[in-house]
Design a protein around this motif. Structure first.
Motif, PDB file in Angstrom:
ATOM      1  N   SER A 191     -16.210   2.622   8.531  1.00 21.88           N
ATOM      2  CA  SER A 191     -14.924   3.167   8.964  1.00 21.88           C
ATOM      3  C   SER A 191     -15.061   4.644   9.319  1.00 21.88           C
ATOM      4  CB  SER A 191     -13.899   3.009   7.835  1.00 21.88           C
ATOM      5  OG  SER A 191     -12.734   3.735   8.109  1.00 21.88           O
ATOM      6  N   ALA A 192     -14.447   5.034  10.401  1.00 27.16           N
ATOM      7  CA  ALA A 192     -14.476   6.443  10.821  1.00 27.16           C
ATOM      8  C   ALA A 192     -13.531   7.301   9.991  1.00 27.16           C
ATOM      9  CB  ALA A 192     -14.116   6.542  12.294  1.00 27.16           C
ATOM     10  N   LYS A 193     -12.480   6.712   9.418  1.00 29.55           N
ATOM     11  CA  LYS A 193     -11.487   7.528   8.730  1.00 29.55           C
ATOM     12  C   LYS A 193     -11.638   7.573   7.208  1.00 29.55           C
ATOM     13  CE  LYS A 193      -7.709   4.170   8.618  1.00 29.55           C
ATOM     14  NZ  LYS A 193      -6.333   3.968   8.972  1.00 29.55           N
ATOM     15  N   HIS A 194     -12.515   6.754   6.646  1.00 28.36           N
ATOM     16  CA  HIS A 194     -12.728   6.775   5.196  1.00 28.36           C
ATOM     17  C   HIS A 194     -14.045   7.469   4.893  1.00 28.36           C
ATOM     18  CE1 HIS A 194      -9.909   3.423   5.809  1.00 28.36           C
ATOM     19  NE2 HIS A 194      -9.390   3.876   4.694  1.00 28.36           N
ATOM     20  N   LYS A 205     -15.718   8.199   1.447  1.00 31.66           N
ATOM     21  CA  LYS A 205     -16.635   7.606   0.469  1.00 31.66           C
ATOM     22  C   LYS A 205     -16.266   6.170   0.117  1.00 31.66           C
ATOM     23  CE  LYS A 205     -19.249   8.452  -3.605  1.00 31.66           C
ATOM     24  NZ  LYS A 205     -19.771   9.370  -4.564  1.00 31.66           N
ATOM     25  N   TYR A 206     -14.974   5.913  -0.066  1.00 36.58           N
ATOM     26  CA  TYR A 206     -14.528   4.585  -0.472  1.00 36.58           C
ATOM     27  C   TYR A 206     -13.366   4.137   0.414  1.00 36.58           C
ATOM     28  CZ  TYR A 206     -17.034   5.619  -4.811  1.00 36.58           C
ATOM     29  OH  TYR A 206     -17.994   5.951  -5.732  1.00 36.58           O
ATOM     30  N   GLN A 207     -13.318   2.856   0.708  1.00 32.84           N
ATOM     31  CA  GLN A 207     -12.152   2.258   1.362  1.00 32.84           C
ATOM     32  C   GLN A 207     -11.652   1.164   0.445  1.00 32.84           C
ATOM     33  OE1 GLN A 207     -12.644   0.718   5.360  1.00 32.84           O
ATOM     34  NE2 GLN A 207     -10.659  -0.312   5.294  1.00 32.84           N
ATOM     35  N   PHE A 208     -10.440   1.333  -0.071  1.00 27.45           N
ATOM     36  CA  PHE A 208      -9.857   0.358  -0.992  1.00 27.45           C
ATOM     37  C   PHE A 208      -9.035  -0.699  -0.242  1.00 27.45           C
ATOM     38  CE2 PHE A 208      -6.704  -1.319  -3.870  1.00 27.45           C
ATOM     39  CZ  PHE A 208      -7.454  -1.588  -5.005  1.00 27.45           C
ATOM     40  N   TRP A 209      -8.146  -0.247   0.637  1.00 26.06           N
ATOM     41  CA  TRP A 209      -7.249  -1.148   1.363  1.00 26.06           C
ATOM     42  C   TRP A 209      -7.820  -1.532   2.722  1.00 26.06           C
ATOM     43  CZ3 TRP A 209      -3.548  -2.974  -1.547  1.00 26.06           C
ATOM     44  CH2 TRP A 209      -2.924  -2.171  -2.506  1.00 26.06           C
ATOM     45  N   GLN A 210      -7.492  -2.734   3.173  1.00 30.02           N
ATOM     46  CA  GLN A 210      -7.764  -3.082   4.565  1.00 30.02           C
ATOM     47  C   GLN A 210      -6.927  -2.141   5.440  1.00 30.02           C
ATOM     48  OE1 GLN A 210      -7.262  -7.262   5.377  1.00 30.02           O
ATOM     49  NE2 GLN A 210      -8.439  -7.859   3.575  1.00 30.02           N
ATOM     50  N   SER A 211      -7.370  -1.918   6.652  1.00 33.86           N
ATOM     51  CA  SER A 211      -6.771  -0.871   7.487  1.00 33.86           C
ATOM     52  C   SER A 211      -5.320  -1.116   7.878  1.00 33.86           C
ATOM     53  CB  SER A 211      -7.603  -0.679   8.755  1.00 33.86           C
ATOM     54  OG  SER A 211      -8.864  -0.173   8.392  1.00 33.86           O
ATOM     55  N   GLN A 212      -4.946  -2.291   8.272  1.00 39.41           N
ATOM     56  CA  GLN A 212      -3.613  -2.528   8.821  1.00 39.41           C
ATOM     57  C   GLN A 212      -2.640  -3.049   7.770  1.00 39.41           C
ATOM     58  OE1 GLN A 212      -3.075  -1.474  11.881  1.00 39.41           O
ATOM     59  NE2 GLN A 212      -5.245  -1.015  12.139  1.00 39.41           N
ATOM     60  N   TYR A 213      -1.353  -2.899   8.081  1.00 38.81           N
ATOM     61  CA  TYR A 213      -0.328  -3.508   7.235  1.00 38.81           C
ATOM     62  C   TYR A 213       0.679  -4.314   8.046  1.00 38.81           C
ATOM     63  CZ  TYR A 213       2.977   0.256   8.452  1.00 38.81           C
ATOM     64  OH  TYR A 213       3.803   1.108   9.107  1.00 38.81           O
ATOM     65  N   HIS A 214       0.635  -4.290   9.343  1.00 42.03           N
ATOM     66  CA  HIS A 214       1.432  -5.112  10.261  1.00 42.03           C
ATOM     67  C   HIS A 214       2.871  -5.356   9.804  1.00 42.03           C
ATOM     68  CE1 HIS A 214      -1.993  -5.850  12.758  1.00 42.03           C
ATOM     69  NE2 HIS A 214      -2.673  -6.389  11.772  1.00 42.03           N
ATOM     70  N   PRO A 215       3.747  -4.362   9.953  1.00 39.72           N
ATOM     71  CA  PRO A 215       5.147  -4.598   9.601  1.00 39.72           C
ATOM     72  C   PRO A 215       5.790  -5.614  10.544  1.00 39.72           C
ATOM     73  CG  PRO A 215       4.903  -2.498  10.730  1.00 39.72           C
ATOM     74  CD  PRO A 215       3.516  -3.038  10.518  1.00 39.72           C
TER      75      PRO A 215
END
Length: 183
Positions: free
Chosen positions: A115-118, A120-130
């Motif tokens: 991921s370009a925006k994380h 050290k760690y990425q906990f959540w998947q990127s999208q949440y699609h409201p």
């Protein structure tokens, strides 16, 4: 991101799901779920988040929500995900009872590497699609879906018996998070 998945109208109710990367069962301990509850309460008090329904499962979170217009929903969700991601990783790192610590942190680190925006760690998947709930029928189906998740998963026999959900509120009790009832 498609217009279909943007929360453009602050007066509407949206259904969102946040999933942990690779759908890993991260919410198996009460202290991790409590971080989400505390963060949702903070967003209600300080950012204008309105929660109509919610449920924390072992690897994802369902919400029916809106805003009071103080901040755009996308900004609230971004801040919520960022704060809880850092807090949850820290809680896992500091938990001497966490037998899956190295595995979880490795998984989150691997996810961040792609991921370009994380960093050290990425906990959540990127999208949440409201998804905008445009009718009373959609709202009721969403409410039923959210509240029946722990029943379908075999965690509880009745929705209102699940502590980490708004089903208790809709059954006339008092849950962990103040909700606004759907009409």
């Amino acid at each position: 991101m498609s217009e279909k998945y943007k929360a453009n109208n602050p007066d509407k109710i949206y259904f969102v799901t946040f999933a942990v990367v690779q759908w890993v069962d991260a919410f198996t301990r009460r202290e991790y779920k409590d971080i989400l509850v505390d963060s949702l309460q903070y967003c209600q008090k300080e950012k204008g988040l309105i929660i109509y329904a919610w449920c924390i499962m072992t690897n994802h979170l369902h919400l029916a929500l809106g805003t009071d217009g103080k901040l755009p929903l996308a900004d609230i969700m971004r801040d919520f995900k960022k704060f809880t991601s850092v807090s949850l990783v820290r809680a896992i790192q500091e938990n001497s009872q966490e037998s899956r610590k190295e595995w979880l942190l490795s998984l989150f680190q691997t996810a961040a590497a792609g991921s370009a925006k994380h960093q050290k760690y990425q906990f959540w998947q990127s999208q949440y699609h409201p998804v905008e709930l445009t009718s009373n029928g959609q709202q009721q189906r969403c409410l039923e879906y959210i509240h029946q998740n722990p029943v379908v998963a075999g965690i509880v026999n009745t929705a209102e018996a699940f502590l980490y959900s708004s089903a208790t509120d809709y059954a006339g009790g008092k849950g962990l998070i103040e909700i606004t009832f759907m009409e």
